[in-house]
Write a protein that holds these residues in place. Structure first.
Motif, short mmCIF file in Angstrom:
data_model
loop_
_atom_site.label_atom_id
_atom_site.label_comp_id
_atom_site.label_asym_id
_atom_site.label_seq_id
_atom_site.Cartn_x
_atom_site.Cartn_y
_atom_site.Cartn_z
N PHE A 5 0.83 -1.21 0.00
CA PHE A 5 0.00 0.00 0.00
C PHE A 5 0.87 1.26 0.00
O PHE A 5 0.54 2.25 -0.65
CB PHE A 5 -0.93 0.01 1.21
CG PHE A 5 -1.87 1.18 1.24
CD1 PHE A 5 -2.98 1.22 0.42
CD2 PHE A 5 -1.62 2.24 2.10
CE1 PHE A 5 -3.84 2.32 0.44
CE2 PHE A 5 -2.48 3.34 2.12
CZ PHE A 5 -3.58 3.37 1.29
N ALA A 6 1.97 1.21 0.75
CA ALA A 6 2.89 2.35 0.76
C ALA A 6 3.42 2.62 -0.64
O ALA A 6 3.53 3.78 -1.08
CB ALA A 6 4.04 2.08 1.73
N LEU A 40 0.92 4.44 -2.81
CA LEU A 40 0.87 5.89 -2.55
C LEU A 40 2.03 6.60 -3.26
O LEU A 40 1.86 7.71 -3.78
CB LEU A 40 0.94 6.16 -1.04
CG LEU A 40 -0.29 5.75 -0.22
CD1 LEU A 40 -0.03 6.00 1.26
CD2 LEU A 40 -1.53 6.53 -0.66
N VAL A 41 3.18 5.96 -3.27
CA VAL A 41 4.35 6.56 -3.91
C VAL A 41 4.12 6.73 -5.41
O VAL A 41 4.46 7.76 -5.99
CB VAL A 41 5.61 5.71 -3.65
CG1 VAL A 41 6.77 6.22 -4.49
CG2 VAL A 41 5.96 5.72 -2.17
N VAL A 42 3.50 5.73 -6.03
CA VAL A 42 3.29 5.78 -7.49
C VAL A 42 2.01 6.52 -7.87
O VAL A 42 1.66 6.59 -9.04
CB VAL A 42 3.29 4.36 -8.09
CG1 VAL A 42 4.62 3.67 -7.83
CG2 VAL A 42 2.13 3.53 -7.52
N GLY A 43 1.30 7.04 -6.88
CA GLY A 43 0.12 7.84 -7.16
C GLY A 43 -1.12 7.06 -7.52
O GLY A 43 -1.98 7.56 -8.25
N GLU A 44 -1.26 5.84 -7.01
CA GLU A 44 -2.42 5.01 -7.31
C GLU A 44 -3.45 5.02 -6.18
O GLU A 44 -4.28 4.13 -6.09
CB GLU A 44 -1.99 3.56 -7.59
CG GLU A 44 -1.16 3.41 -8.85
CD GLU A 44 -1.93 3.78 -10.11
OE1 GLU A 44 -3.16 3.56 -10.13
OE2 GLU A 44 -1.31 4.30 -11.05
N ILE A 80 -10.01 6.04 -2.92
CA ILE A 80 -10.79 5.73 -1.73
C ILE A 80 -11.19 4.26 -1.71
O ILE A 80 -11.26 3.64 -0.64
CB ILE A 80 -12.04 6.65 -1.65
CG1 ILE A 80 -12.60 6.65 -0.22
CG2 ILE A 80 -13.09 6.26 -2.67
CD1 ILE A 80 -11.74 7.32 0.78
N ALA A 81 -11.44 3.66 -2.88
CA ALA A 81 -11.80 2.24 -2.94
C ALA A 81 -10.61 1.37 -2.54
O ALA A 81 -10.78 0.34 -1.87
CB ALA A 81 -12.27 1.88 -4.35
N VAL A 82 -9.40 1.78 -2.93
CA VAL A 82 -8.20 1.04 -2.55
C VAL A 82 -8.01 1.11 -1.04
O VAL A 82 -7.64 0.12 -0.39
CB VAL A 82 -6.97 1.60 -3.27
CG1 VAL A 82 -5.69 0.93 -2.77
CG2 VAL A 82 -7.10 1.42 -4.78
N LEU A 83 -8.28 2.27 -0.46
CA LEU A 83 -8.14 2.45 0.97
C LEU A 83 -9.12 1.56 1.73
O LEU A 83 -8.78 0.96 2.76
CB LEU A 83 -8.37 3.92 1.34
CG LEU A 83 -8.00 4.36 2.76
CD1 LEU A 83 -6.53 4.09 3.02
CD2 LEU A 83 -8.32 5.84 2.95
N MET A 84 -10.34 1.44 1.23
CA MET A 84 -11.34 0.57 1.87
C MET A 84 -10.92 -0.90 1.77
O MET A 84 -11.05 -1.66 2.74
CB MET A 84 -12.71 0.79 1.23
CG MET A 84 -13.38 2.08 1.64
SD MET A 84 -15.10 2.22 1.08
CE MET A 84 -14.83 2.68 -0.63
N ALA A 85 -10.40 -1.31 0.61
CA ALA A 85 -9.95 -2.69 0.45
C ALA A 85 -8.76 -2.99 1.37
O ALA A 85 -8.65 -4.09 1.93
CB ALA A 85 -9.55 -2.93 -1.01
N PRO A 90 4.52 6.74 6.77
CA PRO A 90 3.90 6.06 7.93
C PRO A 90 3.57 4.60 7.65
O PRO A 90 3.70 3.74 8.54
CB PRO A 90 2.64 6.88 8.18
CG PRO A 90 2.93 8.22 7.61
CD PRO A 90 3.78 7.95 6.41
N PHE A 91 3.15 4.30 6.45
CA PHE A 91 2.79 2.92 6.11
C PHE A 91 4.03 2.04 5.99
O PHE A 91 4.01 0.85 6.33
CB PHE A 91 1.97 2.91 4.83
CG PHE A 91 0.68 3.66 4.95
CD1 PHE A 91 -0.44 3.05 5.50
CD2 PHE A 91 0.58 4.99 4.54
CE1 PHE A 91 -1.63 3.75 5.63
CE2 PHE A 91 -0.60 5.69 4.67
CZ PHE A 91 -1.71 5.07 5.22
N ALA A 92 5.14 2.61 5.50
CA ALA A 92 6.39 1.86 5.43
C ALA A 92 6.88 1.51 6.84
O ALA A 92 7.37 0.40 7.09
CB ALA A 92 7.44 2.67 4.68
N VAL A 93 6.75 2.46 7.76
CA VAL A 93 7.15 2.21 9.15
C VAL A 93 6.28 1.12 9.76
O VAL A 93 6.77 0.22 10.46
CB VAL A 93 7.04 3.51 9.97
CG1 VAL A 93 7.20 3.23 11.47
CG2 VAL A 93 8.08 4.52 9.51
N ASP A 94 4.98 1.18 9.50
CA ASP A 94 4.07 0.17 10.04
C ASP A 94 4.43 -1.22 9.51
O ASP A 94 4.40 -2.21 10.25
CB ASP A 94 2.63 0.52 9.66
CG ASP A 94 1.61 -0.39 10.31
OD1 ASP A 94 1.81 -0.76 11.48
OD2 ASP A 94 0.61 -0.73 9.65
#
Length: 409
Positions: free
Chosen positions: A98-99, A102-106, A109-114, A177-181
């Motif tokens: 997921f991180a 975000l870096v590649v700009g994809e 909101i649907a991706v976030l829910m999944a 933050p997601f990379a740290v998680d």
């Protein structure tokens, strides 16, 4: 209303696996706190609709309704240690992916829910296995202290480290933050994998099917009047928590008037209150009884929700969240401890899953109801309405304790 149970005080030892379990849980909570602050900020950047934001929150709770009971049955059949570290490895990889998105700009909101849905799906097995493991690592009389120390340390890691660090990391790049998680999940997996095998035995399936074992867990929960009442109360309370969580970023920034940069600081007040609650939970339970503590904590939450929904000021919101977190920690510590003490070890995963599934199942419903109500009125109204539901929850626990034969009044 003091539960008749073996409350003999035993020394809590860090050796034998508890220390490593504690370390893994605290590290993982730090990563979760970083991610949990980042998710609503990312979501708010993708949509301004309260209802759509509530969908993101609901997606994070929905798997408990779909897979919670299955996760509990599996926790009573498999090697719990192996299940936990495997789940953490998978979650670490998922968050890392997921991180990258975000870096590649994809981001969408649907991706976030999944993403939220997938993480919670795996959590259904992990949490039930973790609840069942703890009584094998510490003496029975030390369960309350073990739960309190574990939950308090998790709150400390999330509040005073995770939440503030998240604000800095988000300012650097939303993906950080997601990379740290992801990294914390992988380290936690290594710690759990190092637990001694004898400390985490899996209950034998006994030739029964998963469906049969799930039904046994549900029946065991239903027949225990006190646990049934607490489960019902948690269902109502979690409807409120689900709604509050879904709309918190809007309550803090729109209703309370705080800036987005201070959102993490205001939310940290909740964790600070939870830490304090964890420090006194065991002692309060010994003084007045675990069930009475539960009732008093719910009453405190009624007052907190009323204040959050009626006083439009950042300081008042932070104070309300702090007291709400304090009371919530008391509820969590004594609920888990009561289940661990009243349920046989071979059924603990299933009964824990049944209780957690019913309770957490209220969160997505609460998130959707709160989002709908906020759309029709204002973002503060769900908090006021939630105070009424929590009041009902307190009454349910009182009635359940009064009718329970193992709970002398």
């Amino acid at each position: 209303m003091t539960v008749a149970a073996d409350d003999t005080v035993s020394t809590l030892r860090w050796r034998g696996g508890y220390g490593r379990l504690w370390s893994a849980a605290v590290l993982s909570r730090f990563g979760d706190a970083v991610r949990n602050v980042a998710v609503p900020v990312v979501a708010a950047g993708l949509t301004t609709s309260p209802f759509v934001l509530s969908l993101v929150s609901a997606a994070g709770y929905l798997p408990w309704l779909l897979f919670g009971l299955l996760g509990g049955a599996l926790a009573d059949r498999v090697d719990r240690r192996r299940a936990m570290w495997t789940v953490d490895v998978i979650r670490g990889v998922l968050v890392a992916v997921f991180a990258v998105s975000l870096v590649v700009g994809e981001s969408h909101i649907a991706v976030l829910m999944a993403f939220a849905f997938s993480l919670t799906t795996m959590q259904t097995l992990f949490d039930n296995a973790a609840t069942a493991i703890l009584p094998t690592l510490v003496p029975r009389g030390a369960l309350s202290s073990a739960n309190a120390r574990l939950m308090t340390a998790q709150s400390l890691a999330g509040t005073f480290l995770g939440a503030p660090v998240a604000g800095v990391l988000i300012a650097t790049d939303p993906a950080v933050p997601f990379a740290v998680d992801a990294a914390t999940y992988l380290v936690a997996a290594a710690l759990i994998a190092s637990l001694p095998r004898p400390a985490v035995p899996a209950a034998p399936p006994g030739g029964t099917t998963l469906r049969t074992q799930i039904a046994e867990g549900l029946r065991r929960l239903w027949r225990d009047r006190l646990l049934r009442a607490i489960c019902t109360a948690n269902l109502l309370a979690n409807m409120v928590v689900g709604g509050l969580t879904a709309l918190l970023v809007l309550i803090v920034t729109q209703w309370a008037g705080a800036s987005e940069t201070t959102f993490g600081v205001v939310v940290a007040a909740y964790g600070a209150g939870a830490v304090l609650g964890g420090l006194v939970a065991t002692r309060l339970g010994r003084w007045v009884g675990g069930v009475r503590v539960l009732v008093l904590a719910l009453v405190v939450q009624v007052a907190c929700l009323t204040g959050i929904g009626t006083v439009a000021h950042a300081v008042a919101t932070a104070a309300g969240l702090a007291a709400f977190g304090f009371a919530g920690m008391l509820v969590n510590v004594h609920t888990v401890t009561l289940i661990q003490r009243r349920v046989p070890g071979e059924m603990l995963g299933r009964v824990s899953a049944a209780s957690r599934t019913v309770a957490v199942g209220g969160a997505p419903l609460g998130a959707l109801l709160a989002g709908t109500l906020a759309e029709a009125t204002d973002v503060n109204v769900p908090a006021v309405a939630g105070a009424g539901l929590v009041a009902i929850a307190a009454v349910v626990v009182v009635r359940g304790a009064a009718s329970d034969r193992l709970t002398p009044m």
